[in-house]
Design a protein around this motif. Structure first.
Motif, PDB file in Angstrom:
ATOM      1  N   SER A 144      -8.804  -5.970  -7.962  1.00 27.35           N
ATOM      2  CA  SER A 144      -7.412  -5.719  -8.346  1.00 27.35           C
ATOM      3  C   SER A 144      -6.726  -4.926  -7.252  1.00 27.35           C
ATOM      4  O   SER A 144      -7.369  -4.481  -6.293  1.00 27.35           O
ATOM      5  N   CYS A 145      -5.406  -4.775  -7.375  1.00 32.68           N
ATOM      6  CA  CYS A 145      -4.684  -3.996  -6.375  1.00 32.68           C
ATOM      7  C   CYS A 145      -3.664  -3.094  -7.058  1.00 32.68           C
ATOM      8  O   CYS A 145      -3.251  -3.345  -8.199  1.00 32.68           O
ATOM      9  N   ASP A 146      -3.312  -2.018  -6.367  1.00 34.20           N
ATOM     10  CA  ASP A 146      -2.399  -1.004  -6.911  1.00 34.20           C
ATOM     11  C   ASP A 146      -1.346  -0.691  -5.856  1.00 34.20           C
ATOM     12  O   ASP A 146      -1.672  -0.263  -4.753  1.00 34.20           O
ATOM     13  N   ALA A 147      -0.075  -0.927  -6.217  1.00 39.01           N
ATOM     14  CA  ALA A 147       1.014  -0.755  -5.244  1.00 39.01           C
ATOM     15  C   ALA A 147       1.693   0.614  -5.335  1.00 39.01           C
ATOM     16  O   ALA A 147       2.476   0.967  -4.447  1.00 39.01           O
ATOM     17  N   ASN A 148       1.416   1.369  -6.388  1.00 40.60           N
ATOM     18  CA  ASN A 148       2.103   2.648  -6.580  1.00 40.60           C
ATOM     19  C   ASN A 148       3.604   2.545  -6.257  1.00 40.60           C
ATOM     20  O   ASN A 148       4.146   3.345  -5.492  1.00 40.60           O
ATOM     21  N   SER A 149       4.236   1.529  -6.814  1.00 38.80           N
ATOM     22  CA  SER A 149       5.707   1.373  -6.717  1.00 38.80           C
ATOM     23  C   SER A 149       6.222   0.988  -5.329  1.00 38.80           C
ATOM     24  O   SER A 149       7.369   1.306  -5.003  1.00 38.80           O
ATOM     25  N   ILE A 172      -9.983   2.128  -3.782  1.00 32.67           N
ATOM     26  CA  ILE A 172     -10.170   2.363  -2.344  1.00 32.67           C
ATOM     27  C   ILE A 172      -8.804   2.430  -1.670  1.00 32.67           C
ATOM     28  O   ILE A 172      -7.991   1.507  -1.778  1.00 32.67           O
ATOM     29  N   GLY A 173      -8.571   3.537  -0.995  1.00 32.81           N
ATOM     30  CA  GLY A 173      -7.273   3.786  -0.378  1.00 32.81           C
ATOM     31  C   GLY A 173      -7.022   2.915   0.847  1.00 32.81           C
ATOM     32  O   GLY A 173      -7.895   2.163   1.305  1.00 32.81           O
ATOM     33  N   ILE A 174      -5.813   3.035   1.360  1.00 33.16           N
ATOM     34  CA  ILE A 174      -5.433   2.364   2.607  1.00 33.16           C
ATOM     35  C   ILE A 174      -6.221   3.022   3.741  1.00 33.16           C
ATOM     36  O   ILE A 174      -6.351   4.243   3.778  1.00 33.16           O
ATOM     37  N   GLN A 175      -6.788   2.184   4.614  1.00 35.53           N
ATOM     38  CA  GLN A 175      -7.646   2.691   5.696  1.00 35.53           C
ATOM     39  C   GLN A 175      -6.934   2.573   7.045  1.00 35.53           C
ATOM     40  O   GLN A 175      -5.824   2.043   7.129  1.00 35.53           O
ATOM     41  N   TYR A 220     -13.409  12.180   2.249  1.00 32.64           N
ATOM     42  CA  TYR A 220     -12.650  11.229   3.070  1.00 32.64           C
ATOM     43  C   TYR A 220     -11.193  11.328   2.644  1.00 32.64           C
ATOM     44  O   TYR A 220     -10.912  11.635   1.490  1.00 32.64           O
ATOM     45  N   PHE A 221     -10.285  11.027   3.535  1.00 33.09           N
ATOM     46  CA  PHE A 221      -8.870  11.019   3.136  1.00 33.09           C
ATOM     47  C   PHE A 221      -8.644   9.913   2.111  1.00 33.09           C
ATOM     48  O   PHE A 221      -9.403   8.938   2.048  1.00 33.09           O
ATOM     49  N   PHE A 222      -7.608  10.067   1.304  1.00 31.10           N
ATOM     50  CA  PHE A 222      -7.246   9.033   0.325  1.00 31.10           C
ATOM     51  C   PHE A 222      -5.785   8.699   0.532  1.00 31.10           C
ATOM     52  O   PHE A 222      -4.921   9.556   0.401  1.00 31.10           O
ATOM     53  N   GLU A 223      -5.509   7.427   0.887  1.00 31.81           N
ATOM     54  CA  GLU A 223      -4.124   7.054   1.195  1.00 31.81           C
ATOM     55  C   GLU A 223      -3.601   6.013   0.217  1.00 31.81           C
ATOM     56  O   GLU A 223      -4.259   5.016  -0.080  1.00 31.81           O
ATOM     57  N   THR A 224      -2.383   6.282  -0.279  1.00 36.93           N
ATOM     58  CA  THR A 224      -1.692   5.328  -1.146  1.00 36.93           C
ATOM     59  C   THR A 224      -0.368   4.996  -0.472  1.00 36.93           C
ATOM     60  O   THR A 224      -0.051   5.550   0.586  1.00 36.93           O
ATOM     61  N   SER A 225       0.435   4.131  -1.134  1.00 38.10           N
ATOM     62  CA  SER A 225       1.727   3.772  -0.540  1.00 38.10           C
ATOM     63  C   SER A 225       2.649   4.993  -0.415  1.00 38.10           C
ATOM     64  O   SER A 225       3.601   4.963   0.335  1.00 38.10           O
ATOM     65  N   PHE A 226       2.358   6.083  -1.150  1.00 34.08           N
ATOM     66  CA  PHE A 226       3.234   7.264  -1.029  1.00 34.08           C
ATOM     67  C   PHE A 226       2.668   8.366  -0.135  1.00 34.08           C
ATOM     68  O   PHE A 226       3.269   9.421  -0.003  1.00 34.08           O
ATOM     69  N   GLY A 227       1.519   8.139   0.484  1.00 36.85           N
ATOM     70  CA  GLY A 227       1.033   9.123   1.452  1.00 36.85           C
ATOM     71  C   GLY A 227      -0.462   9.341   1.432  1.00 36.85           C
ATOM     72  O   GLY A 227      -1.174   8.756   0.616  1.00 36.85           O
ATOM     73  N   ARG A 228      -0.907  10.179   2.379  1.00 40.62           N
ATOM     74  CA  ARG A 228      -2.336  10.429   2.573  1.00 40.62           C
ATOM     75  C   ARG A 228      -2.697  11.840   2.135  1.00 40.62           C
ATOM     76  O   ARG A 228      -1.965  12.786   2.423  1.00 40.62           O
ATOM     77  N   GLN A 262     -18.477  -2.120 -10.700  1.00 36.69           N
ATOM     78  CA  GLN A 262     -18.165  -3.400 -11.349  1.00 36.69           C
ATOM     79  C   GLN A 262     -16.817  -3.984 -10.962  1.00 36.69           C
ATOM     80  O   GLN A 262     -16.541  -5.148 -11.229  1.00 36.69           O
ATOM     81  N   ARG A 263     -15.959  -3.156 -10.376  1.00 34.48           N
ATOM     82  CA  ARG A 263     -14.628  -3.653 -10.002  1.00 34.48           C
ATOM     83  C   ARG A 263     -14.118  -2.891  -8.795  1.00 34.48           C
ATOM     84  O   ARG A 263     -14.286  -1.670  -8.702  1.00 34.48           O
ATOM     85  N   ILE A 264     -13.510  -3.631  -7.871  1.00 33.69           N
ATOM     86  CA  ILE A 264     -12.933  -3.011  -6.681  1.00 33.69           C
ATOM     87  C   ILE A 264     -11.414  -3.065  -6.812  1.00 33.69           C
ATOM     88  O   ILE A 264     -10.841  -4.118  -7.086  1.00 33.69           O
ATOM     89  N   LYS A 265     -10.777  -1.910  -6.640  1.00 32.88           N
ATOM     90  CA  LYS A 265      -9.296  -1.875  -6.602  1.00 32.88           C
ATOM     91  C   LYS A 265      -8.895  -1.375  -5.230  1.00 32.88           C
ATOM     92  O   LYS A 265      -9.436  -0.378  -4.747  1.00 32.88           O
ATOM     93  N   VAL A 266      -7.990  -2.098  -4.597  1.00 36.52           N
ATOM     94  CA  VAL A 266      -7.501  -1.652  -3.289  1.00 36.52           C
ATOM     95  C   VAL A 266      -6.028  -1.274  -3.403  1.00 36.52           C
ATOM     96  O   VAL A 266      -5.275  -1.875  -4.163  1.00 36.52           O
ATOM     97  N   LYS A 267      -5.659  -0.273  -2.633  1.00 37.39           N
ATOM     98  CA  LYS A 267      -4.258   0.128  -2.579  1.00 37.39           C
ATOM     99  C   LYS A 267      -3.534  -0.845  -1.657  1.00 37.39           C
ATOM    100  O   LYS A 267      -4.086  -1.243  -0.609  1.00 37.39           O
ATOM    101  N   VAL A 268      -2.325  -1.231  -2.039  1.00 39.03           N
ATOM    102  CA  VAL A 268      -1.531  -2.128  -1.200  1.00 39.03           C
ATOM    103  C   VAL A 268      -0.129  -1.555  -0.997  1.00 39.03           C
ATOM    104  O   VAL A 268       0.325  -0.696  -1.762  1.00 39.03           O
ATOM    105  N   LYS A 269       0.509  -2.029   0.048  1.00 36.51           N
ATOM    106  CA  LYS A 269       1.926  -1.728   0.317  1.00 36.51           C
ATOM    107  C   LYS A 269       2.394  -2.798   1.301  1.00 36.51           C
ATOM    108  O   LYS A 269       1.555  -3.520   1.878  1.00 36.51           O
ATOM    109  N   PRO A 270       3.694  -2.973   1.494  1.00 37.99           N
ATOM    110  CA  PRO A 270       4.154  -3.974   2.461  1.00 37.99           C
ATOM    111  C   PRO A 270       3.499  -3.709   3.826  1.00 37.99           C
ATOM    112  O   PRO A 270       3.493  -2.571   4.294  1.00 37.99           O
ATOM    113  N   GLY A 271       2.898  -4.736   4.396  1.00 41.14           N
ATOM    114  CA  GLY A 271       2.199  -4.557   5.675  1.00 41.14           C
ATOM    115  C   GLY A 271       0.702  -4.304   5.501  1.00 41.14           C
ATOM    116  O   GLY A 271      -0.069  -4.401   6.453  1.00 41.14           O
TER     117      GLY A 271
END
Ligand code: OSB
Ligand code: MG
Length: 368
Positions: free
Chosen positions: A186-191, A136-139, A17-25, A158-167
């Motif tokens: 938890s969440c991860d903004a990657n700056s 889990i990346g941005i969907q 599956y694609f993996f998307e963060t605040s800096f790209g897919r 045991q833990r879910i982390k979601v990627k976040v960014k404005p919007g």
């Protein structure tokens, strides 16, 4: 342990599956592997540099060139007592931690085979199983994200982390918390944020998050310290911690209360252990980050995660979440309790599938 030769190779592997963060897919990975050949034993490691200079300035091409022209020549032909010794030899090269880590870790891997010891014990590991979480990346839609979370919770993580960014943040977190009020989240903004977003970031405190990972610039500590004083949610630093000195500075300034250790980002197992020990001394919990590794890097992350201050579930999850077929056997599997056990066997306990690796190789070079 004489280092007779080192092979560097690149594989192309599509992600399931694609993996998307605040800096790209990302839809696929260019995987750089290092093999050290030492008097009849081999050691393998994976370089976690990405397809482009987005997570950090390193990427596959810089790692390849730096390994070939500088790092490999610094160790090839040498006789080393341990994998750890290679770090000093490579220290003339500034930065390029992911390239350094691949070579250092391959040498630790060889050492564990030569000494017929489990790699995790060689690293100083104590835990006989590790706790697993997922990132889990941005969907494409909120529904898709909720479905993915449901699947992973059902699998036992045991833990879910979601990627976040404005919007893609407050609304998403509201929906997750409405459905699962009590999961470890938890969440991860990657700056993706700036200090001027303070009022917005304060709203994250409503979601009882385990942490917010790397909200500000990738190279910043000072502004994170100011932000942490304003937030209830604990900040975890990822990108900003490149060496033990950064961890020391971050802990002392109060820039974070949790540290993500990625062995590639910090230049290898010896620096990762130093950061682990520093954090343990200051009672700051650490957890093991991931970089969409194949089984080779994943097996190294598992070994590292057995050190006692890895007190929070890491981004160390099953091979099948990423790959149709992984390049190690057995593939990395996670129990229904969200754990991976380690055993008393030499090396990582995962065998490299050399035939499959040869089939996937797009370039290879051996340096003697
Ligand atoms: O920031 O943790 C990160 C993947 C690529 C680049 C950066 C990060 C990540 C992840 C993936 O979150 C973790 C994983 O390998 O499952
Ligand atoms: Mg991160």
């Amino acid at each position: 342990m004489k280092v007779e030769a080192v092979t560097i190779r690149e594989l192309r592997m599509p992600l399931k599956y694609f993996f998307e963060t605040s800096f790209g897919r990302s839809e696929s990975r260019r995987v750089l592997l290092v093999t050290v050949h030492c008097e009849g034993v081999e050691g393998w490691a994976e370089c976690v540099a990405g397809d482009g200079p987005f997570f950090s300035y390193e990427w596959v091409e810089t790692a390849w060139a730096t390994l070939r022209d500088f790092l490999v020549p610094a160790v090839v032909g040498a006789t080393l007592a341990s994998g750890k010794e290679s770090a000093e030899r490579m220290s003339r090269v500034r930065g390029h931690n992911m390239a350094k880590a691949a070579l250092e870790n391959a040498l630790w891997d060889a050492e564990s085979h030569q000494k017929q010891q489990p790699l995790w014990k060689l690293l100083g590991g104590k835990l006989d199983e590790i706790a697993c979480g997922v990132s889990i990346g941005i969907q494409d839609s909120h529904e898709q994200l909720l479905e993915k979370i449901e699947t992973e919770l059902y699998a036992g993580y045991q833990r879910i982390k979601v990627k976040v960014k404005p919007g893609w943040d407050l609304e998403v977190l509201t929906k997750i918390r409405k459905r699962w009020p009590r999961i470890l989240l938890s969440c991860d903004a990657n700056s993706a944020y700036r200090p001027s977003d303070l009022e917005h970031l304060r709203k994250f405190d409503d979601f009882k998050l385990l942490m917010i990972e790397q909200p500000l610039w990738d190279d910043d500590i000072f502004q994170h310290a100011k932000l942490q004083r304003e937030l209830k949610t604990r900040i975890c630093l990822d990108e900003s911690i490149r060496q033990v000195r950064d961890a020391e500075e971050a802990v002392e300034l109060g820039a974070c209360r949790i540290v993500n250790i990625k062995v590639g980002r910090v230049g290898g197992f010896s620096e990762a252990i130093a950061i682990h020990d520093l954090c343990q001394k200051h009672d700051v919990p650490v957890w093991c980050g991931g970089m969409l590794e194949t089984g080779i890097g994943r097996a190294h992350n598992i070994a590292l995660s057995t050190l006692p201050n890895f007190r929070l579930p890491g981004d160390v999850s099953a091979s099948k979440r990423y790959w149709a077929e992984d390049i190690v056997a057995p593939e990395i599997e996670v129990s229904s309790r969200g754990t991976i056990p380690v055993h008393d066997v030499a090396g990582t306990g995962y065998q490299v599938k050399t035939e499959l690796i040869q089939k996937l190789t797009v370039r290879v070079e051996t340096i003697r």
